[in-house]
Design a protein around this motif. Structure first.
Motif, PDB file in Angstrom:
ATOM      1  N   MET A 148       0.827  -1.202   0.000  1.00 58.89           N
ATOM      2  CA  MET A 148       0.000   0.000   0.000  1.00 58.89           C
ATOM      3  C   MET A 148       0.863   1.254   0.000  1.00 58.89           C
ATOM      4  SD  MET A 148      -3.074  -1.285   2.532  1.00 58.89           S
ATOM      5  CE  MET A 148      -3.980   0.261   2.446  1.00 58.89           C
ATOM      6  N   TYR A 149       1.977   1.232   0.747  1.00 61.33           N
ATOM      7  CA  TYR A 149       2.847   2.411   0.737  1.00 61.33           C
ATOM      8  C   TYR A 149       3.465   2.616  -0.640  1.00 61.33           C
ATOM      9  CZ  TYR A 149       6.630   5.654   1.495  1.00 61.33           C
ATOM     10  OH  TYR A 149       7.464   6.731   1.384  1.00 61.33           O
ATOM     11  N   THR A 150       3.911   1.541  -1.274  1.00 61.69           N
ATOM     12  CA  THR A 150       4.495   1.655  -2.612  1.00 61.69           C
ATOM     13  C   THR A 150       3.488   2.235  -3.594  1.00 61.69           C
ATOM     14  OG1 THR A 150       5.934  -0.238  -2.187  1.00 61.69           O
ATOM     15  CG2 THR A 150       5.566   0.356  -4.482  1.00 61.69           C
ATOM     16  N   LEU A 151       2.242   1.796  -3.479  1.00 64.89           N
ATOM     17  CA  LEU A 151       1.196   2.298  -4.371  1.00 64.89           C
ATOM     18  C   LEU A 151       0.919   3.777  -4.101  1.00 64.89           C
ATOM     19  CD1 LEU A 151      -0.978   1.870  -6.498  1.00 64.89           C
ATOM     20  CD2 LEU A 151      -2.470   0.952  -4.702  1.00 64.89           C
ATOM     21  N   ALA A 152       0.783   4.154  -2.830  1.00 67.55           N
ATOM     22  CA  ALA A 152       0.500   5.549  -2.491  1.00 67.55           C
ATOM     23  C   ALA A 152       1.640   6.455  -2.943  1.00 67.55           C
ATOM     24  CB  ALA A 152       0.276   5.694  -0.988  1.00 67.55           C
ATOM     25  N   GLU A 153       2.865   5.998  -2.781  1.00 66.68           N
ATOM     26  CA  GLU A 153       4.024   6.796  -3.202  1.00 66.68           C
ATOM     27  C   GLU A 153       4.026   6.973  -4.719  1.00 66.68           C
ATOM     28  OE1 GLU A 153       8.717   6.911  -2.028  1.00 66.68           O
ATOM     29  OE2 GLU A 153       7.886   4.995  -2.717  1.00 66.68           O
ATOM     30  N   ALA A 154       3.652   5.909  -5.464  1.00 67.35           N
ATOM     31  CA  ALA A 154       3.600   6.005  -6.921  1.00 67.35           C
ATOM     32  C   ALA A 154       2.532   7.004  -7.369  1.00 67.35           C
ATOM     33  CB  ALA A 154       3.328   4.627  -7.520  1.00 67.35           C
ATOM     34  N   LEU A 157      -4.216   3.089   4.790  1.00 74.24           N
ATOM     35  CA  LEU A 157      -2.925   3.767   4.808  1.00 74.24           C
ATOM     36  C   LEU A 157      -3.126   5.216   4.403  1.00 74.24           C
ATOM     37  CD1 LEU A 157       0.545   2.560   3.820  1.00 74.24           C
ATOM     38  CD2 LEU A 157      -0.261   4.695   2.791  1.00 74.24           C
ATOM     39  N   THR A 158      -2.616   6.132   5.208  1.00 73.84           N
ATOM     40  CA  THR A 158      -2.710   7.560   4.919  1.00 73.84           C
ATOM     41  C   THR A 158      -1.305   8.110   4.703  1.00 73.84           C
ATOM     42  OG1 THR A 158      -4.716   7.816   6.249  1.00 73.84           O
ATOM     43  CG2 THR A 158      -3.477   9.815   5.732  1.00 73.84           C
ATOM     44  N   LEU A 159      -1.067   8.638   3.486  1.00 68.64           N
ATOM     45  CA  LEU A 159       0.224   9.223   3.149  1.00 68.64           C
ATOM     46  C   LEU A 159       0.095  10.742   3.139  1.00 68.64           C
ATOM     47  CD1 LEU A 159       3.173   8.937   2.125  1.00 68.64           C
ATOM     48  CD2 LEU A 159       2.231   8.934  -0.205  1.00 68.64           C
ATOM     49  N   ASP A 160       0.879  11.414   3.968  1.00 70.19           N
ATOM     50  CA  ASP A 160       0.895  12.873   3.991  1.00 70.19           C
ATOM     51  C   ASP A 160       2.012  13.364   3.093  1.00 70.19           C
ATOM     52  OD1 ASP A 160      -1.186  13.431   5.976  1.00 70.19           O
ATOM     53  OD2 ASP A 160       0.166  12.425   7.368  1.00 70.19           O
ATOM     54  N   CYS A 161       1.646  14.112   2.046  1.00 69.23           N
ATOM     55  CA  CYS A 161       2.650  14.678   1.160  1.00 69.23           C
ATOM     56  C   CYS A 161       3.212  15.959   1.782  1.00 69.23           C
ATOM     57  CB  CYS A 161       2.048  14.944  -0.213  1.00 69.23           C
ATOM     58  SG  CYS A 161       1.452  13.448  -1.045  1.00 69.23           S
ATOM     59  N   THR A 162       4.351  16.414   1.276  1.00 68.97           N
ATOM     60  CA  THR A 162       5.015  17.569   1.881  1.00 68.97           C
ATOM     61  C   THR A 162       4.232  18.859   1.708  1.00 68.97           C
ATOM     62  OG1 THR A 162       6.326  17.806  -0.145  1.00 68.97           O
ATOM     63  CG2 THR A 162       7.304  16.553   1.674  1.00 68.97           C
ATOM     64  N   GLN A 221       3.947  10.504  -6.835  1.00 72.34           N
ATOM     65  CA  GLN A 221       4.939  10.855  -7.841  1.00 72.34           C
ATOM     66  C   GLN A 221       4.294  11.172  -9.181  1.00 72.34           C
ATOM     67  OE1 GLN A 221       7.688   7.572  -7.873  1.00 72.34           O
ATOM     68  NE2 GLN A 221       8.745   8.227  -5.999  1.00 72.34           N
ATOM     69  N   SER A 222       3.236  10.441  -9.540  1.00 73.08           N
ATOM     70  CA  SER A 222       2.568  10.688 -10.817  1.00 73.08           C
ATOM     71  C   SER A 222       1.918  12.064 -10.860  1.00 73.08           C
ATOM     72  CB  SER A 222       1.510   9.611 -11.080  1.00 73.08           C
ATOM     73  OG  SER A 222       0.410   9.744 -10.193  1.00 73.08           O
ATOM     74  N   LEU A 223       1.628  12.623  -9.682  1.00 71.91           N
ATOM     75  CA  LEU A 223       1.008  13.945  -9.597  1.00 71.91           C
ATOM     76  C   LEU A 223       2.012  15.037  -9.276  1.00 71.91           C
ATOM     77  CD1 LEU A 223      -2.221  12.947  -7.633  1.00 71.91           C
ATOM     78  CD2 LEU A 223      -2.021  13.412 -10.076  1.00 71.91           C
ATOM     79  N   GLY A 224       3.282  14.676  -9.274  1.00 76.14           N
ATOM     80  CA  GLY A 224       4.307  15.675  -8.995  1.00 76.14           C
ATOM     81  C   GLY A 224       4.399  16.045  -7.529  1.00 76.14           C
ATOM     82  N   LEU A 225       3.946  15.161  -6.636  1.00 72.74           N
ATOM     83  CA  LEU A 225       3.965  15.432  -5.202  1.00 72.74           C
ATOM     84  C   LEU A 225       5.080  14.637  -4.540  1.00 72.74           C
ATOM     85  CD1 LEU A 225       0.116  15.184  -4.556  1.00 72.74           C
ATOM     86  CD2 LEU A 225       1.459  17.262  -4.923  1.00 72.74           C
ATOM     87  N   THR A 226       5.521  15.105  -3.386  1.00 70.87           N
ATOM     88  CA  THR A 226       6.580  14.439  -2.649  1.00 70.87           C
ATOM     89  C   THR A 226       6.007  13.753  -1.421  1.00 70.87           C
ATOM     90  OG1 THR A 226       8.198  16.090  -3.378  1.00 70.87           O
ATOM     91  CG2 THR A 226       8.785  14.737  -1.462  1.00 70.87           C
ATOM     92  N   ALA A 227       6.252  12.452  -1.317  1.00 69.47           N
ATOM     93  CA  ALA A 227       5.725  11.690  -0.188  1.00 69.47           C
ATOM     94  C   ALA A 227       6.448  12.068   1.095  1.00 69.47           C
ATOM     95  CB  ALA A 227       5.874  10.204  -0.451  1.00 69.47           C
ATOM     96  N   GLY A 228       5.663  12.150   2.188  1.00 66.90           N
ATOM     97  CA  GLY A 228       6.229  12.415   3.499  1.00 66.90           C
ATOM     98  C   GLY A 228       5.963  11.248   4.424  1.00 66.90           C
TER      99      GLY A 228
END
Length: 397
Positions: free
Chosen positions: A140-146, A169-174, A149-156
């Motif tokens: 799930m983290y690998t998917l959220a990070e992908a 899974l909740t991914l907070d971008c920078t 990245q596809s949207l030009g965002l940086t994973a935090g």
């Protein structure tokens, strides 16, 4: 407890039933004696949410004023009673439907419209529960990070919640954008700011990654009681030269995203759907059989009518149900219908100052499309307000 609280407590987590109708009718009778009519707040359209129309008014209203006859100024006369039109039975005040100005606003761009005769069988896709997988968090983290990245965002940083149900899974971008996954199949993107800009970037990503396909936009719209519109926009890949079954697959799964209320949703990713084995391809029930099920009162969904036998059918299509909680992603008949008496309910419930004449009510009913002989193998369920949204003939008055 006021009438609104009673309605909300009764509706939460359950579908209309005889007990539900009895308690609601009791609240209606109680409210008839009040001097001022109760009005609900406007309701917004939401992912498995629908407009509920409930009334608490009586049939006859008398003016509290006296008029004077100009030919006999010393005599006060009680005017003729003012009659407020009411539907044919009290049960219809408990019905729920969407408010539109034209049915086409909820018809969308489903490729099966007018072509149901071309479909005889369709595949069913399993919705695997990865909660017990040791690799769930990493996947799930690998998917959220992908996605980030596809949207030009940086994973935090991220949080992961396991459990017996689908993990979260909740991914907070920078930039404070949040990407939330529920299992592998359900994604939500909460933009930090300017959702339209992020939506445009997402649409461009779909266009560049879908070589040979066109990107279609579908807009669904309905109205609140104050006359304001609520719009839901979706994009999906399309290819007119493939068979209808594949067009339906593209419409339902392939890079389909939805923008609603400033947030972006993807119900199912085609990347996680493997080609089903032959035994997961099932024959379909006929359109006539599905309509007969609806007419009998056996159907699913957040909308409800106590008189399905007299509903006017506006459109019938097949779509894959990708709402949360599905053990299988399977085809269902989507039946768009209306009732002529809903105009009276709308006239009563639109807010003061809003002209009700442009509006009409339409309901959406869902009937499993798989031949009933095989439905035990691929059980169907749909939720609304945290409860099963299954209407049965026993719910009818």
């Amino acid at each position: 407890m006021n009438s609104e609280q009673r309605y909300r407590n009764t509706l939460r987590g359950m579908t209309p039933s005889p007990a539900w109708q009895e308690s609601t009718l009791a609240a209606m009778k109680e409210a008839r004696g009040r001097k001022e009519r109760f009005r609900r707040r406007p309701m917004l359209f939401a992912a498995a949410a629908a407009v509920l129309v409930l009334a608490v008014t009586g049939g006859l209203w008398w003016s509290g004023r006296m008029t004077t006859d100009p030919n006999d100024p010393g005599v006060a006369r009680t005017p003729e009673p003012v009659v407020t039109p009411t539907p044919q039975s009290p049960e219809v005040w408990n019905e729920s439907f969407a408010i539109v100005t034209d049915p086409s606003q909820l018809m969308g761009k489903n490729p099966t419209a007018g072509r149901l005769g071309e479909l005889y069988e369709l595949p069913v896709y399993e919705n695997p529960n990865i909660a017990t997988s040791d690799e769930a968090e990493e996947l799930m983290y690998t998917l959220a990070e992908a996605i980030a990245q596809s949207l030009g965002l940086t994973a935090g940083s991220y949080t992961f919640e396991a459990g017996t149900d689908m993990p979260w899974l909740t991914l907070d971008c920078t930039d404070s954008t949040q990407i939330i996954l529920h299992g592998l199949n359900y994604r939500r993107i909460y933009p930090a700011s300017d959702p339209e800009a992020l939506w445009a970037k997402l649409c461009e990503t779909i266009r560049t990654s879908s070589e040979g396909f066109t990107v279609e936009e579908e807009i669904l719209e309905q109205y609140n009681f104050d006359g304001t519109a609520h719009t839901v926009r979706s994009v999906f890949a399309s290819h007119p030269d493939v068979a209808l079954g594949m067009q339906l697959y593209l419409y339902s799964f392939f890079n389909r995203y939805t923008l609603e209320g400033g947030n972006i949703y993807q119900a199912v990713s085609s990347a996680s759907l493997l080609a089903p084995p032959g035994e997961l391809i099932y024959p379909l029930r006929s359109e006539e059989d599905a309509l007969a099920s609806f007419r009998s009162g056996d159907y699913w969904g957040g909308h409800y009518t106590s008189h399905p036998e007299q509903a006017e059918i506006l459109q019938v299509t097949i779509e894959y149900d990708t709402t949360e909680g599905q053990p299988y992603f399977q085809p269902v008949y989507r039946i768009l219908y209306t009732q002529d008496y809903w105009d009276e309910v709308i006239a009563d419930w639109m807010f003061d100052g809003v002209d009700p004449s442009p509006y009409m009510g339409v309901g959406i009913a869902y009937v499993p499309a798989i031949d009933p002989e095989y439905q035990d193998e691929v059980p169907y369920r749909r939720y609304f307000n945290d409860g099963l949204a299954h209407h049965t003939p026993e719910d009818l008055p």
